[in-house]
Motif scaffolding. Structure first.
Motif, PDB file in Angstrom:
ATOM      1  N   ALA A 153       0.824  -1.204   0.000  1.00 52.93           N
ATOM      2  CA  ALA A 153       0.000   0.000   0.000  1.00 52.93           C
ATOM      3  C   ALA A 153       0.855   1.250   0.000  1.00 52.93           C
ATOM      4  CB  ALA A 153      -0.932  -0.005   1.213  1.00 52.93           C
ATOM      5  N   GLY A 154       1.953   1.239   0.744  1.00 50.03           N
ATOM      6  CA  GLY A 154       2.851   2.388   0.784  1.00 50.03           C
ATOM      7  C   GLY A 154       2.104   3.660   1.118  1.00 50.03           C
ATOM      8  N   ASP A 155       2.526   4.753   0.422  1.00 49.46           N
ATOM      9  CA  ASP A 155       1.870   6.032   0.656  1.00 49.46           C
ATOM     10  C   ASP A 155       0.908   6.372  -0.466  1.00 49.46           C
ATOM     11  OD1 ASP A 155       3.532   6.563  -1.407  1.00 49.46           O
ATOM     12  OD2 ASP A 155       4.565   8.259  -0.460  1.00 49.46           O
ATOM     13  N   GLY A 156       0.625   5.379  -1.294  1.00 51.64           N
ATOM     14  CA  GLY A 156      -0.295   5.603  -2.398  1.00 51.64           C
ATOM     15  C   GLY A 156       0.394   6.045  -3.672  1.00 51.64           C
ATOM     16  N   SER A 157       1.682   6.327  -3.608  1.00 53.23           N
ATOM     17  CA  SER A 157       2.434   6.699  -4.794  1.00 53.23           C
ATOM     18  C   SER A 157       3.727   5.914  -4.765  1.00 53.23           C
ATOM     19  CB  SER A 157       2.738   8.201  -4.776  1.00 53.23           C
ATOM     20  OG  SER A 157       3.543   8.553  -5.866  1.00 53.23           O
ATOM     21  N   ASN A 164     -11.496  19.707 -10.057  1.00 50.98           N
ATOM     22  CA  ASN A 164     -11.502  18.251 -10.183  1.00 50.98           C
ATOM     23  C   ASN A 164     -10.582  17.706 -11.288  1.00 50.98           C
ATOM     24  OD1 ASN A 164     -13.488  17.922  -8.102  1.00 50.98           O
ATOM     25  ND2 ASN A 164     -15.057  18.534  -9.587  1.00 50.98           N
ATOM     26  N   TRP A 165      -9.765  18.588 -11.883  1.00 50.33           N
ATOM     27  CA  TRP A 165      -8.796  18.123 -12.880  1.00 50.33           C
ATOM     28  C   TRP A 165      -7.404  18.067 -12.245  1.00 50.33           C
ATOM     29  CZ3 TRP A 165      -9.324  15.935 -17.529  1.00 50.33           C
ATOM     30  CH2 TRP A 165     -10.535  16.090 -18.197  1.00 50.33           C
ATOM     31  N   SER A 166      -6.696  16.975 -12.511  1.00 48.15           N
ATOM     32  CA  SER A 166      -5.334  16.795 -12.012  1.00 48.15           C
ATOM     33  C   SER A 166      -4.410  16.404 -13.151  1.00 48.15           C
ATOM     34  CB  SER A 166      -5.299  15.691 -10.937  1.00 48.15           C
ATOM     35  OG  SER A 166      -6.086  16.029  -9.818  1.00 48.15           O
ATOM     36  N   ARG A 169     -13.796  12.123  -9.636  1.00 43.88           N
ATOM     37  CA  ARG A 169     -15.125  12.323  -9.063  1.00 43.88           C
ATOM     38  C   ARG A 169     -14.981  13.099  -7.752  1.00 43.88           C
ATOM     39  NH1 ARG A 169     -18.722   9.114 -11.699  1.00 43.88           N
ATOM     40  NH2 ARG A 169     -17.821   7.415 -12.931  1.00 43.88           N
ATOM     41  N   PRO A 170     -15.827  14.078  -7.521  1.00 41.46           N
ATOM     42  CA  PRO A 170     -15.727  14.849  -6.276  1.00 41.46           C
ATOM     43  C   PRO A 170     -15.960  13.962  -5.056  1.00 41.46           C
ATOM     44  CG  PRO A 170     -17.137  15.955  -7.882  1.00 41.46           C
ATOM     45  CD  PRO A 170     -16.872  14.582  -8.419  1.00 41.46           C
ATOM     46  N   ASP A 171     -15.174  14.210  -4.024  1.00 43.65           N
ATOM     47  CA  ASP A 171     -15.365  13.578  -2.717  1.00 43.65           C
ATOM     48  C   ASP A 171     -15.315  12.053  -2.776  1.00 43.65           C
ATOM     49  OD1 ASP A 171     -15.787  16.147  -1.606  1.00 43.65           O
ATOM     50  OD2 ASP A 171     -17.898  16.071  -2.250  1.00 43.65           O
ATOM     51  N   THR A 172     -14.458  11.512  -3.635  1.00 41.86           N
ATOM     52  CA  THR A 172     -14.254  10.068  -3.661  1.00 41.86           C
ATOM     53  C   THR A 172     -12.803   9.759  -3.314  1.00 41.86           C
ATOM     54  OG1 THR A 172     -13.789  10.134  -6.035  1.00 41.86           O
ATOM     55  CG2 THR A 172     -16.056   9.615  -5.360  1.00 41.86           C
ATOM     56  N   GLU A 173     -12.577   8.601  -2.742  1.00 37.82           N
ATOM     57  CA  GLU A 173     -11.233   8.168  -2.373  1.00 37.82           C
ATOM     58  C   GLU A 173     -11.019   6.746  -2.853  1.00 37.82           C
ATOM     59  OE1 GLU A 173     -10.705   8.576   1.794  1.00 37.82           O
ATOM     60  OE2 GLU A 173     -10.876  10.767   1.794  1.00 37.82           O
ATOM     61  N   GLY A 174      -9.756   6.417  -3.101  1.00 37.56           N
ATOM     62  CA  GLY A 174      -9.430   5.061  -3.505  1.00 37.56           C
ATOM     63  C   GLY A 174      -8.396   5.050  -4.611  1.00 37.56           C
ATOM     64  N   ARG A 175      -8.267   3.903  -5.256  1.00 39.52           N
ATOM     65  CA  ARG A 175      -7.300   3.740  -6.338  1.00 39.52           C
ATOM     66  C   ARG A 175      -7.635   4.681  -7.480  1.00 39.52           C
ATOM     67  NH1 ARG A 175      -4.283  -0.485  -7.032  1.00 39.52           N
ATOM     68  NH2 ARG A 175      -3.764   0.148  -4.919  1.00 39.52           N
ATOM     69  N   THR A 205      -6.008   8.285  -4.773  1.00 35.09           N
ATOM     70  CA  THR A 205      -6.405   9.685  -4.856  1.00 35.09           C
ATOM     71  C   THR A 205      -5.807  10.510  -3.717  1.00 35.09           C
ATOM     72  OG1 THR A 205      -8.431   9.193  -3.634  1.00 35.09           O
ATOM     73  CG2 THR A 205      -8.573   9.173  -6.037  1.00 35.09           C
ATOM     74  N   GLY A 206      -5.626   9.884  -2.556  1.00 41.80           N
ATOM     75  CA  GLY A 206      -5.077  10.592  -1.410  1.00 41.80           C
ATOM     76  C   GLY A 206      -3.645  11.027  -1.601  1.00 41.80           C
ATOM     77  N   ALA A 207      -2.955  10.456  -2.615  1.00 41.76           N
ATOM     78  CA  ALA A 207      -1.564  10.834  -2.858  1.00 41.76           C
ATOM     79  C   ALA A 207      -1.435  12.042  -3.775  1.00 41.76           C
ATOM     80  CB  ALA A 207      -0.807   9.649  -3.466  1.00 41.76           C
ATOM     81  N   LEU A 208      -2.541  12.554  -4.304  1.00 44.45           N
ATOM     82  CA  LEU A 208      -2.473  13.745  -5.151  1.00 44.45           C
ATOM     83  C   LEU A 208      -2.028  14.956  -4.331  1.00 44.45           C
ATOM     84  CD1 LEU A 208      -5.797  13.407  -7.188  1.00 44.45           C
ATOM     85  CD2 LEU A 208      -3.479  13.353  -8.156  1.00 44.45           C
TER      86      LEU A 208
END
Length: 513
Positions: free
Chosen positions: A29-33, A131-133, A406-412, A437-440
């Motif tokens: 899992a690491g830090d997501g990145s 919502n664009w990255s 997607r707004p307010d979503t978390e995960g892969r 998404t949390g690693a953005l």
């Protein structure tokens, strides 16, 4: 420009979830990145990837809406030519601007592997557009000094231990090459390179104008450097440009001088302004296709000149299992011929492809920025008969995506897989990396300096290309110049400073640093 809007369905969601689980069983899992490696063989490579029947219709393959597949590309000619054009007070034609070649012109911060393959790093940052990255997929190979031999023993002295090279230089001596900065620059560079190649390397020279001529057969450097210098010094500009005959004669010369257990390569030096004989790149390559495939001879294209046939050179390199660069001055030429070319003598991967799967739980829309001529059908990712890219030691490859979450979503968010063939055994291998998404990062401009350089280079390409890449959050040229100038100071990287200069030249209203 190709763009994807994800349309989730129950079956597709199940398929993507299943595929991600299979791909990531070795990933922590690491830090997501992060990057990840498959289990290793004794020779240091990841275990060979399992082969699949070509007609398999597997339920574990996600719908194509979620996938992006492309052949790896380490070309940089588009950026080099843009810099030259801007320095001359003009803007490059939008058709010559390829964003991936701008991005791949800069040093990156990816970890290197502990095997003769790739690491896969996925990271990203949010833009000012809601919502664009920007999501960066980074691939890196081992530097030459750390390459492993077949037995898995680290090489201590890369200069001494790399395979010998058999290089056939195909040199344009047409009338257009008489302009300063073309043939004269090529000759000076070849003279310098001749003094730096190893004694067990070999060089052949073919010159072409109205017709092609073998100036020097394949000749070992040991005891013959004077002969090679004399052949280079004898080159003089003549008449029209029969590039097709030049390439055909070059490959014939390379086959004639083929060396086993060596890297056999054709190096084409030209302004690619073909005006005589065959001028269609597909037709030219068809004539030498059997030599290219049977003997594994790759093509390295070096572009020169203020007027430059970019499209022809790029097409030749893409179809010739090679890549292109562009030289405009002595410093760049020395870097290409005395640093990059020796680095590119060896290969760590053949037919390398990447495939990125986006998760429909978190992503609604995405598009790959660039790589338009390198796209591969999703179903051909594991078809090793389909051509990919050739990559040498010490290379990094970057693919940048615009991703709408997607707004307010978390995960892969995304899973990236690279597949390549071992240059010697042709065994396929794969490595995978992913991010959550949390690693953005909250902003492109608070991400790592190298990520920011990637973004600046891509935004600049988008500006010069007329906005056709549609990269979210693009600042104006003045702001982009300020970002580049600040990054040049932070990284202490002359290449980034040159980027800042090019941006300023594209927008004369910008103040100097």
């Amino acid at each position: 420009m190709e763009r994807y809007r994800i349309r989730p369905t129950r079956g597709a969601l199940l398929a993507l979830t299943t595929t991600a689980a299979l791909l990531l069983t070795a990933c922590g899992a690491g830090d997501g990145s992060h990057s990840s490696s498959d289990s290793k063989q004794s020779n240091g490579l990841p275990a060979p990837a399992p082969s699949r029947p070509q007609d398999e219709d597997s339920a574990t393959t996600p719908a194509s809406d979620y996938l992006s597949t492309f052949a790896l590309d380490v070309d940089t000619a588009s950026y080099g030519y843009a810099r030259r054009t801007l320095a001359d007070g003009e803007r490059p034609a939008p058709s010559t601007v390829r964003a991936e070649e701008f991005v791949n012109s800069f040093r990156q911060d990816y970890p290197t592997p502990d095997h003769n393959g790739f690491t896969v790093t996925v990271d990203g940052a949010r833009t000012t557009d809601p919502n664009w990255s920007l999501v960066r997929v980074g691939l890196a190979t081992l530097p030459q000094s750390r390459l492993r031999s077949t037995g898995g023993t680290p090489i201590a002295d890369a200069t001494a231990e790399r395979p010998p090279a058999a290089l056939t230089f195909v040199i344009d001596v047409s009338g257009s090459m008489d302009e300063p900065g073309r043939l004269d620059l090529a000759k000076k560079s070849l003279d310098t390179m001749t003094d730096r190649l190893r004694d067990d390397d070999s060089v052949a020279i073919v010159a072409f104008s109205e017709h092609a001529e073998k100036v020097l057969p394949m000749t070992r450097l040991a005891g013959h450097r004077g002969e090679i210098h004399h052949a280079v010094d004898s080159l003089a500009a003549l008449y029209s440009t029969n590039l097709g005959e030049g390439v055909e004669t070059g490959y014939a010369t390379a086959v004639e001088g083929l060396r086993k257990n060596a890297t056999n390569r054709v190096v084409l030096i030209s302004d690619a302004l073909a005006n005589d004989g065959e001028t269609d790149p597909d037709a030219i390559l068809k004539r030498i296709d059997s030599d290219r495939r049977e003997y594994g001879i790759t093509l390295f294209g070096v572009g020169v000149g203020s007027d430059y046939g970019d499209a022809l050179m790029e097409r030749l390199a893409d179809k010739g299992d090679g890549h292109t660069t562009y030289v405009s001055d002595t410093a760049t030429a020395n870097r290409v011929f005395c640093e990059q070319l020796p680095q590119n003598i060896d290969l760590v991967a053949r037919d390398a492809k990447a495939q990125v799967a986006f998760d429909p739980h978190t992503v609604t829309d995405f598009h790959l920025i660039g790589y338009r001529d390198r796209k591969v059908a999703d179903e051909d990712f594991r078809d090793d008969r389909v051509d990919g890219g050739e990559v040498g030691p010490g290379h990094t490859v970057t693919a940048l995506y615009a991703v709408h979450t997607r707004p307010d979503t978390e995960g892969r968010l995304a899973t990236a897989t690279v597949r390549w063939l071992d240059p010697e055994t042709r065994a396929p291998h794969e490595n995978t990396g992913a991010m959550e998404t949390g690693a953005l990062h909250d902003s492109v401009w608070t991400a790592s300096p190298r990520f920011q350089v990637t973004a600046v280079a891509a935004y600049f390409a988008d500006e010069l290309g007329g906005g056709d890449y549609r990269i979210p959050g693009k600042p104006g040229l003045s702001t982009l110049h300020s970002r580049a100038a600040a990054l040049a100071r932070t990284t202490e990287d002359q290449n980034v400073s040159d980027l800042a200069t090019a941006i300023r030249e594209a927008d004369p209203s910008n103040a100097a640093d």
